[in-house]
Structures are given as C-alpha cells and as structure tokens.
Motif scaffolding. Sequence first.
Motif, PDB file in Angstrom:
ATOM      1  N   ASP A   1       1.923  17.455 -18.884  1.00 58.21           N
ATOM      2  CA  ASP A   1       1.590  18.702 -19.588  1.00 58.21           C
ATOM      3  C   ASP A   1       2.835  19.551 -19.854  1.00 58.21           C
ATOM      4  OD1 ASP A   1      -1.036  17.885 -19.403  1.00 58.21           O
ATOM      5  OD2 ASP A   1      -1.385  18.961 -17.520  1.00 58.21           O
ATOM      6  N   GLY A   2       3.874  18.900 -20.287  1.00 57.99           N
ATOM      7  CA  GLY A   2       5.084  19.631 -20.638  1.00 57.99           C
ATOM      8  C   GLY A   2       5.874  20.148 -19.452  1.00 57.99           C
ATOM      9  N   LYS A   3       5.547  19.700 -18.266  1.00 58.06           N
ATOM     10  CA  LYS A   3       6.311  20.132 -17.084  1.00 58.06           C
ATOM     11  C   LYS A   3       6.815  18.919 -16.296  1.00 58.06           C
ATOM     12  CE  LYS A   3       4.686  24.742 -16.240  1.00 58.06           C
ATOM     13  NZ  LYS A   3       3.404  24.910 -16.994  1.00 58.06           N
ATOM     14  N   ILE A   4       7.952  19.113 -15.606  1.00 56.16           N
ATOM     15  CA  ILE A   4       8.472  18.037 -14.767  1.00 56.16           C
ATOM     16  C   ILE A   4       7.793  18.136 -13.406  1.00 56.16           C
ATOM     17  CG2 ILE A   4      10.543  17.071 -13.689  1.00 56.16           C
ATOM     18  CD1 ILE A   4      12.163  18.401 -15.985  1.00 56.16           C
ATOM     19  N   LYS A   5       7.052  17.085 -13.067  1.00 50.85           N
ATOM     20  CA  LYS A   5       6.325  17.128 -11.782  1.00 50.85           C
ATOM     21  C   LYS A   5       6.606  15.884 -10.965  1.00 50.85           C
ATOM     22  CE  LYS A   5       2.550  20.211 -12.824  1.00 50.85           C
ATOM     23  NZ  LYS A   5       1.301  20.276 -13.593  1.00 50.85           N
ATOM     24  N   ARG A   6       6.477  16.034  -9.654  1.00 47.51           N
ATOM     25  CA  ARG A   6       6.651  14.919  -8.734  1.00 47.51           C
ATOM     26  C   ARG A   6       5.274  14.335  -8.440  1.00 47.51           C
ATOM     27  NH1 ARG A   6      11.236  13.493  -5.894  1.00 47.51           N
ATOM     28  NH2 ARG A   6      12.468  15.226  -6.682  1.00 47.51           N
ATOM     29  N   VAL A   7       5.101  13.041  -8.706  1.00 48.49           N
ATOM     30  CA  VAL A   7       3.792  12.410  -8.529  1.00 48.49           C
ATOM     31  C   VAL A   7       3.968  11.160  -7.670  1.00 48.49           C
ATOM     32  CG1 VAL A   7       1.802  11.467  -9.756  1.00 48.49           C
ATOM     33  CG2 VAL A   7       3.333  13.060 -10.921  1.00 48.49           C
ATOM     34  N   ASP A   8       3.056  10.944  -6.759  1.00 48.79           N
ATOM     35  CA  ASP A   8       3.117   9.714  -5.966  1.00 48.79           C
ATOM     36  C   ASP A   8       2.647   8.525  -6.798  1.00 48.79           C
ATOM     37  OD1 ASP A   8       4.240  10.674  -3.706  1.00 48.79           O
ATOM     38  OD2 ASP A   8       2.343  11.025  -2.642  1.00 48.79           O
ATOM     39  N   GLU A   9       3.474   7.510  -6.843  1.00 50.89           N
ATOM     40  CA  GLU A   9       3.139   6.274  -7.571  1.00 50.89           C
ATOM     41  C   GLU A   9       3.173   5.127  -6.572  1.00 50.89           C
ATOM     42  OE1 GLU A   9       2.670   5.336 -10.876  1.00 50.89           O
ATOM     43  OE2 GLU A   9       2.532   7.442 -11.520  1.00 50.89           O
ATOM     44  N   PRO A  10       2.529   4.002  -6.900  1.00 49.33           N
ATOM     45  CA  PRO A  10       2.692   2.838  -6.023  1.00 49.33           C
ATOM     46  C   PRO A  10       4.184   2.529  -5.862  1.00 49.33           C
ATOM     47  CG  PRO A  10       1.020   2.420  -7.685  1.00 49.33           C
ATOM     48  CD  PRO A  10       1.664   3.740  -8.037  1.00 49.33           C
TER      49      PRO A  10
ATOM     50  N   ASN B   1       0.807  -1.230   0.000  1.00 51.29           N
ATOM     51  CA  ASN B   1       0.000   0.000   0.000  1.00 51.29           C
ATOM     52  C   ASN B   1       0.837   1.276   0.000  1.00 51.29           C
ATOM     53  OD1 ASN B   1      -2.453  -1.532   0.254  1.00 51.29           O
ATOM     54  ND2 ASN B   1      -1.786  -1.943   2.354  1.00 51.29           N
ATOM     55  N   ALA B   2       2.150   1.118  -0.090  1.00 50.08           N
ATOM     56  CA  ALA B   2       3.021   2.300   0.017  1.00 50.08           C
ATOM     57  C   ALA B   2       3.105   3.050  -1.317  1.00 50.08           C
ATOM     58  CB  ALA B   2       4.406   1.856   0.456  1.00 50.08           C
ATOM     59  N   THR B   3       3.485   4.325  -1.226  1.00 51.95           N
ATOM     60  CA  THR B   3       3.717   5.115  -2.445  1.00 51.95           C
ATOM     61  C   THR B   3       5.128   5.674  -2.417  1.00 51.95           C
ATOM     62  OG1 THR B   3       2.902   7.137  -1.409  1.00 51.95           O
ATOM     63  CG2 THR B   3       1.296   5.812  -2.639  1.00 51.95           C
ATOM     64  N   TYR B   4       5.569   6.135  -3.584  1.00 50.77           N
ATOM     65  CA  TYR B   4       6.904   6.743  -3.681  1.00 50.77           C
ATOM     66  C   TYR B   4       6.824   7.864  -4.716  1.00 50.77           C
ATOM     67  CZ  TYR B   4      11.943   7.206  -3.968  1.00 50.77           C
ATOM     68  OH  TYR B   4      13.216   7.711  -3.918  1.00 50.77           O
ATOM     69  N   PRO B   5       7.431   9.010  -4.422  1.00 52.85           N
ATOM     70  CA  PRO B   5       7.349  10.133  -5.367  1.00 52.85           C
ATOM     71  C   PRO B   5       8.224   9.926  -6.607  1.00 52.85           C
ATOM     72  CG  PRO B   5       8.683  10.736  -3.464  1.00 52.85           C
ATOM     73  CD  PRO B   5       8.163   9.363  -3.191  1.00 52.85           C
ATOM     74  N   VAL B   6       7.616  10.073  -7.768  1.00 50.71           N
ATOM     75  CA  VAL B   6       8.320   9.843  -9.036  1.00 50.71           C
ATOM     76  C   VAL B   6       8.266  11.118  -9.870  1.00 50.71           C
ATOM     77  CG1 VAL B   6       8.221   8.539 -11.201  1.00 50.71           C
ATOM     78  CG2 VAL B   6       7.767   7.384  -9.033  1.00 50.71           C
ATOM     79  N   LEU B   7       9.398  11.450 -10.491  1.00 55.04           N
ATOM     80  CA  LEU B   7       9.419  12.609 -11.390  1.00 55.04           C
ATOM     81  C   LEU B   7       8.815  12.189 -12.720  1.00 55.04           C
ATOM     82  CD1 LEU B   7      12.933  14.217 -10.880  1.00 55.04           C
ATOM     83  CD2 LEU B   7      10.725  15.017 -10.030  1.00 55.04           C
TER      84      LEU B   7
ATOM     85  N   HIS C   1      19.508  14.859 -21.203  1.00 55.57           N
ATOM     86  CA  HIS C   1      20.185  13.879 -22.067  1.00 55.57           C
ATOM     87  C   HIS C   1      19.809  12.428 -21.735  1.00 55.57           C
ATOM     88  CE1 HIS C   1      23.960  11.690 -23.566  1.00 55.57           C
ATOM     89  NE2 HIS C   1      23.373  12.181 -24.646  1.00 55.57           N
ATOM     90  N   ARG C   2      18.504  12.148 -21.758  1.00 57.39           N
ATOM     91  CA  ARG C   2      18.082  10.799 -21.396  1.00 57.39           C
ATOM     92  C   ARG C   2      17.570  10.041 -22.621  1.00 57.39           C
ATOM     93  NH1 ARG C   2      16.909   9.781 -16.341  1.00 57.39           N
ATOM     94  NH2 ARG C   2      17.049   7.653 -17.128  1.00 57.39           N
ATOM     95  N   GLN C   3      17.860   8.758 -22.639  1.00 57.47           N
ATOM     96  CA  GLN C   3      17.379   7.924 -23.735  1.00 57.47           C
ATOM     97  C   GLN C   3      16.354   6.892 -23.269  1.00 57.47           C
ATOM     98  OE1 GLN C   3      21.406   7.563 -25.323  1.00 57.47           O
ATOM     99  NE2 GLN C   3      20.697   9.679 -25.422  1.00 57.47           N
ATOM    100  N   ILE C   4      16.179   6.811 -21.958  1.00 55.01           N
ATOM    101  CA  ILE C   4      15.262   5.817 -21.403  1.00 55.01           C
ATOM    102  C   ILE C   4      14.419   6.480 -20.322  1.00 55.01           C
ATOM    103  CG2 ILE C   4      15.205   3.767 -19.893  1.00 55.01           C
ATOM    104  CD1 ILE C   4      17.442   2.594 -21.613  1.00 55.01           C
ATOM    105  N   GLY C   5      13.127   6.109 -20.288  1.00 57.83           N
ATOM    106  CA  GLY C   5      12.267   6.589 -19.208  1.00 57.83           C
ATOM    107  C   GLY C   5      11.472   7.836 -19.581  1.00 57.83           C
ATOM    108  N   GLU C   6      10.947   8.491 -18.564  1.00 53.97           N
ATOM    109  CA  GLU C   6      10.027   9.626 -18.701  1.00 53.97           C
ATOM    110  C   GLU C   6      10.522  10.729 -19.639  1.00 53.97           C
ATOM    111  OE1 GLU C   6       6.960  10.843 -17.411  1.00 53.97           O
ATOM    112  OE2 GLU C   6       6.726   8.678 -17.218  1.00 53.97           O
ATOM    113  N   PHE C   7      11.821  10.961 -19.660  1.00 54.67           N
ATOM    114  CA  PHE C   7      12.331  12.158 -20.331  1.00 54.67           C
ATOM    115  C   PHE C   7      13.000  11.869 -21.665  1.00 54.67           C
ATOM    116  CE2 PHE C   7      12.449  12.731 -15.686  1.00 54.67           C
ATOM    117  CZ  PHE C   7      11.383  13.621 -15.596  1.00 54.67           C
TER     118      PHE C   7
END
Length: 481
Positions: free
Chosen positions: A349-358, A339-345, A403-409
């Motif tokens: 909407d074109g902005k970098i935001k911190r969101v709680d994910e499982p 049931n825990a969450t962890y903040p993920v960048l 300069h990321r090739q993998i993941g969100e960015f």
Amino acid sequence: MNIMNVDYSTKIPNNVNLSEDRQVLKALEGWHPGYIDWWNDMGPDGFQQSLVYLRTAYSVDPRGWAKFDYVKMPDYRWGILLAPQEENRTIPFGENFGQPAWQEVPGEHRATLRRLIVIQGDTEPASVEQQRHLGKTAPSLYDLRNLFQVNVEEGRHLWAMVYLLQKYFGRDGREEADELLRRRSGDADSPRMLGAFNESTPDWLSFFMFTYFTDRDGKMQLHSLAQSGFDPLSRTCRFMLTEEAHHMFVGETGISRVVQRTCEAMKAAGISDPADVAKVRALGVIDLPTIQKKLNLHYSLSLDLFGSEVSTNAANAFNAGIKGRYKETAIDDDHRLQNATYPVLKLIDGKIKRVDEPALTALNMRLRDDYSQDCVKGLLRWNKIIALAGYDTRLELPNVAFHRQIGEFKDVHATPDGVLIDDATWNKRKGEWLPSTDDGDFIASLMTPVTETGVYAPWISPPKVGIDNKPGDFEYVKIET
Ligand SMILES: [Fe+2]
Ligand SMILES: [Fe+2]
C-alpha cells in the motif's frame, strides 16, 4: 601428489592432477588460446609488457599460499586451484542434509548447478573488461599493481569456473566456457549477464567503490556456494575467497586513503564545512558529498545482484543442497528451514513494511542483509577518519529502496533515507544523491597518472603499509616504455 601444492610443470598449473585427466586437460588446453586472445583484447589496456610485482598461488595452504615476483601479465600462471578435500564432508543444508557431499553432478540438479556456475563465471571477466582503461590514470605504481593483481585473479576465477564446466558438464559445459569469452561488458548485442557488470568503471574512485561493494557481493555468493553439496564447487569457491579478500582490501583502503586526503586538505585550508563542494574541489581533492554519491551508486547497483527478495529459485537451490546461506555451518538451526520464517522488506500500500515470509523463499533477502552488515565495517573506518579530522559529518549506506532496478522497489523512487517520492521529485533531486555528469567530469579532471616510484596523486594518501612488506616507494610496476 600433495593437494596443498600446485603442479607448475604443466602448461596449466593445478592441484587437481590434470596431467592424469587427459580429457579435461585437452579441453582446457583447447580453451587457453581463446582466453589469451580475450586477455589481449579486453584485459588491461597497455602495460602488457611491463613487469608487475604480482602474487601467484603456489599452494592452497592458508598459512602460506602465495609468492610475489615480477611477472609480465600475459605470462601470469593462471591455474586451477581447489581447497583441500574435507574427509567425509556431508551436505550441510536442505533436503539432503547430512548425506555425503557429491563428487559428481547429480543428474536432477545439473541444469541449476550449471546456471549458477555460469553466472558466477560471467562476473569474473566482466570486471576485468570494466577496469581495462584504469591503468592509464593510476594514482601511483602501488595502485597500478593492485589493479593488475585484481585483474589477473579475476582471470583466474574465470579459469576456476571453466574447469568445473569442462570437467563436469560435458559438451554443454564446453559451449558455456566458450560463451564466457564471447560476451562483453556493456556490449549492446552480447552483454554480461548481470546489470552491475555492464556499468562502466570510469575512474579510480569507482574502482575502489567497485572492489569494496561489488567484489563483496562476490564474497557473499562465493560463501554460499562454498557450502554447496557439490564438493568440487565448494572447494573451488573456498580457495577463491582467499584471493577475493585482497580485492575488498584494495577497495576499503582505497576509499580510506581518498577520505584521509580530503580531510587533511580541508583541515590545512581551514575549511569548516565539508559540504562546501566548490571550496573543497578547489583544493584538488574529492569532496565528501561526491564520495557519498559514488557510494550510493555502487551500493545500490550491488544490492541488485542479490536478485528478488522473494525467490523460488533460491528456495529450490537451497532445498536441493546446491547453494547455502552465508556461514551456513555456523548457523544454529535445523538447516532445512521447512517451517521457518524470515522478515522481508516489501512495498505494501505504498509503504515499506517488514513482513514475515517463508525463510526458504527469503534466502536472497537474508544474504543481502548479511551483505549490508558486512558493508558497515568499512563505513565505520571511513567515518572514524572523518571524525578524527574533527568534522561532524559521516558517510552512510543508502536505504535498500533507493535506486533499485531489481526486486520489491524497482518500480518506485526513494530517497537515500528511504522516503518514497514521486517521479517528478526524483528527477529534480537525483543529482543530489547520484553522481552527475559534472561530478564525473570533476573526478576525471583529477585522474592524471603518476608513474614515479613512491609518488602519489594529490587526491589520495599513500598507503599505511605496502604490499608483501615492501615500502610505499617500492617499484611495484616496472613500466616498459
Ligand atoms: Fe572474482
Ligand atoms: Fe574480486
């Protein structure tokens, strides 16, 4: 047989009682010639007949496990070493939390475990391949020896993973072991499995950045696997971490020595602006802005190794008890994370935001955060050197969106400060943030080998202490001419 000590009477040194495990011994002996062929083809270019002052593990006792001696690299005793078995060890996380650790591979987790072991195994020979030309331009015998120490130990790490494949995964394990010798870093047809391990390591500054940033990804992965419910994997990784520490030491002190030398040269020449690249380069040292660019490159490539921030694979491996978190047993929570969450960048909407994910699906992000924190230590040391020299500038880790090739960015461009920019701006400005061809050429121009005992190339300071309590002017490599 005493598990702490390594049996050197067999062709393959080990502390796993290989002489009584005929089938695995046969498989390993069958694999050995191919390994030696690989070492000769893809290991260090030259120096194979030189005597190198190397450490070899003779024990897995943390109080004293290595001995130093002159060895020709092809004669290095690559072996199988597992940390001692912890009595009554239980699985420290996931759905099977608290149950006895597995001594054999559970059928339902076989594929996942094999995949993780193969991926880890693939990185080990890859870095040897990436570094194979560096011996020709080493800035000193001390550095040459450190390069070769890292190389032979990465070779041993390959052995460590191959042992697991051959002992626990039957025929497909043996096939995977052969494939590990077939892939080649940077090869168009059969590359290594992960991006950063197909990049080139063109010069010694890259080598230091690689051992600082990319070997540190290895450290984080090994720590997570050292928590594994599959006990042989856990024990293997625990011993590998002992060796791995030296690789990161080589990186951290290597960069320290480059920064030190640059600051000294700038000071002696009365240069007040470290950003005056032309003036600094004229002194024959590497300017701080170029060091920052190399750092940006290697840090961002290494971040990609953690995979997507949100990952069901990571959640499954955790639930199953296969791959834990960094220092899992020291974390104060339920180790199940249902049931825990962890903040993920994330990019929203074109902005970098911190969101709680499982928390379960965010495990890659968490490990990457732990990694970034671990990276900061070196920066503090390097910045202290700069500050002590009286310069008001500092090296910094670029933003994780850079300069990321993998993941969100992966589909956006960002500055090292984390400001999102369009393609045109990126293309115009990326040379300010990543090494350009000119930067590479300049560094290459400094890479002339120094093979005289106790002498160091003019772009790098001598080490503060030698290896094995030897002085800096010890003959760390007796080069065969
Ligand atoms: Fe390794
Ligand atoms: Fe390493």
